[in-house]
Each structure stands twice: as C-alpha cells, then as structure tokens.
Design a protein around this motif. Structure first.
Motif, PDB file in Angstrom:
ATOM      1  N   ILE A  33      83.649 -13.575  32.900  1.00  0.00           N
ATOM      2  CA  ILE A  33      83.566 -13.854  31.471  1.00  0.00           C
ATOM      3  C   ILE A  33      82.562 -14.967  31.183  1.00  0.00           C
ATOM      4  CG2 ILE A  33      84.863 -14.629  29.444  1.00  0.00           C
ATOM      5  CD1 ILE A  33      87.318 -13.287  30.615  1.00  0.00           C
ATOM      6  N   VAL A  34      82.565 -16.020  31.996  1.00  0.00           N
ATOM      7  CA  VAL A  34      81.629 -17.129  31.789  1.00  0.00           C
ATOM      8  C   VAL A  34      80.188 -16.643  31.917  1.00  0.00           C
ATOM      9  CG1 VAL A  34      80.782 -19.293  32.771  1.00  0.00           C
ATOM     10  CG2 VAL A  34      83.237 -18.959  32.435  1.00  0.00           C
ATOM     11  N   LEU A  35      79.903 -15.855  32.952  1.00  0.00           N
ATOM     12  CA  LEU A  35      78.548 -15.332  33.122  1.00  0.00           C
ATOM     13  C   LEU A  35      78.195 -14.382  31.989  1.00  0.00           C
ATOM     14  CD1 LEU A  35      75.976 -15.209  34.793  1.00  0.00           C
ATOM     15  CD2 LEU A  35      77.035 -13.429  36.209  1.00  0.00           C
ATOM     16  N   GLY A  36      79.164 -13.607  31.514  1.00  0.00           N
ATOM     17  CA  GLY A  36      78.915 -12.730  30.375  1.00  0.00           C
ATOM     18  C   GLY A  36      78.531 -13.517  29.132  1.00  0.00           C
ATOM     19  N   LEU A  37      79.226 -14.622  28.884  1.00  0.00           N
ATOM     20  CA  LEU A  37      78.870 -15.492  27.759  1.00  0.00           C
ATOM     21  C   LEU A  37      77.456 -16.041  27.920  1.00  0.00           C
ATOM     22  CD1 LEU A  37      82.206 -17.476  27.281  1.00  0.00           C
ATOM     23  CD2 LEU A  37      81.149 -15.967  25.593  1.00  0.00           C
ATOM     24  N   ALA A  38      77.118 -16.444  29.143  1.00  0.00           N
ATOM     25  CA  ALA A  38      75.802 -17.032  29.389  1.00  0.00           C
ATOM     26  C   ALA A  38      74.674 -16.024  29.175  1.00  0.00           C
ATOM     27  CB  ALA A  38      75.739 -17.581  30.815  1.00  0.00           C
ATOM     28  N   LEU A  39      74.962 -14.735  29.333  1.00  0.00           N
ATOM     29  CA  LEU A  39      73.923 -13.705  29.202  1.00  0.00           C
ATOM     30  C   LEU A  39      73.811 -13.133  27.784  1.00  0.00           C
ATOM     31  CD1 LEU A  39      74.447 -11.595  32.471  1.00  0.00           C
ATOM     32  CD2 LEU A  39      72.737 -13.361  32.034  1.00  0.00           C
ATOM     33  N   THR A  40      74.649 -13.623  26.874  1.00  0.00           N
ATOM     34  CA  THR A  40      74.721 -12.996  25.548  1.00  0.00           C
ATOM     35  C   THR A  40      73.388 -13.007  24.807  1.00  0.00           C
ATOM     36  OG1 THR A  40      77.063 -13.545  25.327  1.00  0.00           O
ATOM     37  CG2 THR A  40      75.855 -13.063  23.303  1.00  0.00           C
ATOM     38  N   ASP A  41      72.736 -14.150  24.716  1.00  0.00           N
ATOM     39  CA  ASP A  41      71.468 -14.221  23.985  1.00  0.00           C
ATOM     40  C   ASP A  41      70.421 -13.308  24.595  1.00  0.00           C
ATOM     41  OD1 ASP A  41      72.372 -15.923  22.072  1.00  0.00           O
ATOM     42  OD2 ASP A  41      71.449 -17.742  22.890  1.00  0.00           O
ATOM     43  N   GLU A  42      70.339 -13.292  25.914  1.00  0.00           N
ATOM     44  CA  GLU A  42      69.339 -12.464  26.592  1.00  0.00           C
ATOM     45  C   GLU A  42      69.607 -10.979  26.373  1.00  0.00           C
ATOM     46  OE1 GLU A  42      70.872 -15.040  27.841  1.00  0.00           O
ATOM     47  OE2 GLU A  42      69.227 -16.439  28.223  1.00  0.00           O
ATOM     48  N   VAL A  43      70.873 -10.584  26.470  1.00  0.00           N
ATOM     49  CA  VAL A  43      71.215  -9.178  26.258  1.00  0.00           C
ATOM     50  C   VAL A  43      70.941  -8.781  24.811  1.00  0.00           C
ATOM     51  CG1 VAL A  43      73.136  -7.533  26.190  1.00  0.00           C
ATOM     52  CG2 VAL A  43      72.895  -9.086  28.141  1.00  0.00           C
ATOM     53  N   ALA A  44      71.239  -9.682  23.871  1.00  0.00           N
ATOM     54  CA  ALA A  44      70.953  -9.405  22.459  1.00  0.00           C
ATOM     55  C   ALA A  44      69.452  -9.247  22.229  1.00  0.00           C
ATOM     56  CB  ALA A  44      71.511 -10.523  21.579  1.00  0.00           C
ATOM     57  N   ALA A  45      68.650 -10.118  22.860  1.00  0.00           N
ATOM     58  CA  ALA A  45      67.196 -10.042  22.710  1.00  0.00           C
ATOM     59  C   ALA A  45      66.635  -8.759  23.306  1.00  0.00           C
ATOM     60  CB  ALA A  45      66.542 -11.258  23.372  1.00  0.00           C
ATOM     61  N   MET A  46      67.329  -8.212  24.303  1.00  0.00           N
ATOM     62  CA  MET A  46      66.896  -6.965  24.927  1.00  0.00           C
ATOM     63  C   MET A  46      67.310  -5.747  24.100  1.00  0.00           C
ATOM     64  SD  MET A  46      67.952  -8.115  28.792  1.00  0.00           S
ATOM     65  CE  MET A  46      67.789  -6.517  29.577  1.00  0.00           C
ATOM     66  N   GLY A  47      68.074  -5.960  23.029  1.00  0.00           N
ATOM     67  CA  GLY A  47      68.491  -4.868  22.157  1.00  0.00           C
ATOM     68  C   GLY A  47      69.492  -3.932  22.800  1.00  0.00           C
ATOM     69  N   LEU A  48      70.480  -4.509  23.505  1.00  0.00           N
ATOM     70  CA  LEU A  48      71.400  -3.677  24.274  1.00  0.00           C
ATOM     71  C   LEU A  48      72.821  -3.657  23.727  1.00  0.00           C
ATOM     72  CD1 LEU A  48      70.246  -4.481  27.922  1.00  0.00           C
ATOM     73  CD2 LEU A  48      69.717  -2.484  26.528  1.00  0.00           C
ATOM     74  N   ALA A  49      73.015  -4.014  22.462  1.00  0.00           N
ATOM     75  CA  ALA A  49      74.347  -3.915  21.868  1.00  0.00           C
ATOM     76  C   ALA A  49      74.761  -2.449  21.800  1.00  0.00           C
ATOM     77  CB  ALA A  49      74.359  -4.533  20.477  1.00  0.00           C
ATOM     78  N   MET A  50      76.017  -2.190  22.148  1.00  0.00           N
ATOM     79  CA  MET A  50      76.490  -0.807  22.207  1.00  0.00           C
ATOM     80  C   MET A  50      76.478  -0.146  20.836  1.00  0.00           C
ATOM     81  SD  MET A  50      80.065   0.647  23.773  1.00  0.00           S
ATOM     82  CE  MET A  50      80.367   2.425  23.842  1.00  0.00           C
ATOM     83  N   PHE A  51      76.800  -0.917  19.775  1.00  0.00           N
ATOM     84  CA  PHE A  51      76.837  -0.370  18.423  1.00  0.00           C
ATOM     85  C   PHE A  51      75.930  -1.184  17.509  1.00  0.00           C
ATOM     86  CE2 PHE A  51      81.050   0.732  20.179  1.00  0.00           C
ATOM     87  CZ  PHE A  51      80.989   2.113  20.066  1.00  0.00           C
TER      88      PHE A  51
END
Length: 351
Positions: A33-51
């Motif tokens: 969970i901690v690593l998931g939180l840390a990756l949130t901005d990067e994943v958002a910038a990559m346009g990878l939100a499921m919905f």
C-alpha cells in the motif's frame, strides 16, 4: 481467509511459534500500500486510471463484474481440470505487465500504453517489454516464495493507483462495503473462495503473500500444497496444538509451515488510501506518498483491521474472511483522518 494458526505453543525464546511469519505478512501488506501511494502521481501522469469518470458509482458494478467473471473462470478451470496452464499464463502475464508499469513509474525509463488505447497498461517500448518478459520468465521458472512475494508487492503497488484513481469517494466506499460482504459470503456461505485459493496455490502464482515459519521451506518442492486440505486459510495453518507438522493424511505440511494473505486483501483497502489522497481536498501530510490525513488514516486503519483479523484467527477456530475486518479498519481510519483534516464526513463519503 484465515483460521486458527498452528503456532499455539511458545518457542524457547518465549515468542509464539509463527509470530515472525505473521510480522512478515503485515510488512508485505503495508509495503504494497505504501509503494502504491508513492506511485500515484506517476501512474496518473501516465494516464493509467482504470476509469475516466471516478465519480460514477457504476464503476463499482463494472469492476465487480470483471472480478466475478474472472473468479468464475478460474474456479471452473480448477474444478474441472481444464485450462489451468492458460490461467497460470494469464496471471503471470498480468503480474509481469504490472511490474513493467511499476518499473516505468519508478525510473521514467520506457513507455506504457495509456487509457483510451486498446493496449492500455501494456508495455510499448523495448525497455518496458524487456522488464515484462524477464519478470514472466523468472516467475514461470523459479516460483519460490520470496520471489513471488517481491513480485506481488511490486505489481500490487502498480495496481493500487491504477484502480484507486478510477474511484472517487462514494464509489470506493461502496466498493469496500460491497466487497467485504462478498468476501464474507464467499468464505462462510458458498466456500468457493477456499477452492479458488487452493487452485491458485497449485499454480504457484504471486497472488498470495507467503511467509514460511522456517527457512527450510520451499514452494518449489514437488509435493508443495499451499492449502493442503479441504479448507483454505490466509495463514495456511491446521488446528494443531504445538505447530508441528501434522500427521500423514491430516493436511499438507505446507499448512503448518506458512502464513498466507491474499494480495487482494492489500489492493482493495489500498484503493481507498489512493482515492483519499487524490480526491479529498485536504493538506498533504507526507508528500513522498501523495498522502493527506484521510489517506494516512486509511493506511493506519488497515493495520488496525489486520490486528483484528489476526486476533480473530487466534481466538476463533475455522476459516475467516479477511476483508470485513480490514475494510472496516480502513474505512474507520479514513473517516477519522478526514475529520482531523477538517473534511466533513458527508464529503468523505461522497454524499
């Protein structure tokens, strides 16, 4: 799921047998969970939100349908003995592509197809493709418990923001409540969760955190059986008095040698922490984790829920659903964090 552990007796150190394994399980849960939180901005910038519309409660139904269809397919494959190799290839392929997502998010090297593309989430550059291919090869040829645990933390951490970014406050709260109820039904009523866990154990896929009680344990043993009997559990332990290997015919040795936790028991609660940090208007408390007070509350609440689950495991014999206590703790911590940050409870609930 969980049932009373084998480690009822104390070792010469005075520490209950299996305690270190359970500490390892909690550490893996928190690290994901901690690593998931840390990756949130990067994943958002990559346009990878499921919905694309995180406020749509209908996202819960779509997500649930996907998981239920996948679960039904895997249970059918395990029950009738058809397509198990395909199921394993699919699971390892998914783990490998999500590992590539985590690699790109952490290093900035490589590319992943963004949402809006039919290849969303798949590696599209030589570097990211190589990471996915190497991960798949390692998981396929060397499915040792610590290899699977590392992979589960990494790709679980990539999955958490991809999912959490697609659910606003109301949808994610509805999802956690609904999925806790489903988990309870699957364990206590239908029992198909035990069947699913047993089949996944046979495939040696990194979908379950596994921490052994002894250093000699190996998942690569040809006789390895993760569930080892007609019941499955989050800790894999039979109800014996001293934690020794059970007699032949009673259960597989693995059940007295490992502590277990399904990866979904970290991903589902972790989604709320990501959603809180992204969608609630509250000051960021830990910038490195993109975490405000509600997000940190969800993380701490999950650990409280984990403590409750372990207490239940030790006090009440039989299999237990993990998400009801975990999600209750996450939701409680989330609301406490929201109040502490000055966010109205109605806003935190998306009402």
């Amino acid at each position: 799921m969980s049932e009373r552990p084998a480690g009822a007796a104390e070792e010469t150190t005075g520490i209950p047998s299996g305690t270190y394994a359970y500490v390892g399980i909690v550490a893996l849960y928190a690290a994901t969970i901690v690593l998931g939180l840390a990756l949130t901005d990067e994943v958002a910038a990559m346009g990878l939100a499921m919905f694309e519309d995180p406020g749509n409660v209908g996202n819960v139904g779509v997500f649930a349908a996907i998981l239920l269809v996948a679960t039904a397919g895997m249970v059918a494959a395990f029950r009738y003995g058809y397509g198990e190799a395909l199921v394993r290839a699919f699971l390892l392929g998914s783990a490998s592509t999500l590992t590539a997502v985590a690699f790109v998010a952490l290093t900035g090297v490589g590319e992943i197809a963004a949402s809006g593309s039919v290849a969303m989430g798949l590696p599209t550059s030589p570097a990211s493709i190589a990471v996915a291919a190497v991960t798949f090869a390692v998981l396929w040829t060397y499915p040792e418990w610590y290899v699977n645990d590392i992979a589960a933390v990494v790709f679980g951490a990539a999955a958490i923001p991809m999912l959490g970014l697609g659910f606003g406050p109301l949808p994610v709260v509805v999802l956690l409540v609904a999925w806790a109820g489903y988990d309870a039904y699957a364990v206590y009523v239908s029992g198909h969760m035990q069947e699913l866990a047993a089949g996944l154990g046979d495939l040696k896929a990194p979908i379950v955190f596994v921490v052994p009680h002894s250093r000699s344990f190996s998942m690569r043993d040809p006789e390895f059986d993760l569930m080892g009997g007609d019941e499955s559990s989050a800790d894999g332990a039979p109800d014996t008095a001293d934690g020794d290997r059970p007699p032949e015919g009673a259960a597989s040795p693995a059940r007295s040698e490992v502590a277990l936790l399904g990866l979904g028991d970290a991903i589902i609660p972790g989604m709320l922490a990501v959603s809180a940090g992204r969608f609630l208007d509250a000051p960021t408390v830990v910038p490195a984790l993109n975490a405000n007070a509600p997000a940190l509350g969800a993380l701490v609440g999950g650990l409280v829920g984990m403590a409750g689950l372990l207490y239940l495991v030790h006090r009440v014999e039989g299999a237990h659903a993990g998400l009801p206590p975990l999600n209750a703790g996450v939701l409680g911590g989330y609301l406490v964090g929201a109040v502490a940050a000055g966010v109205p409870v109605t806003t935190a609930l998306g009402l």
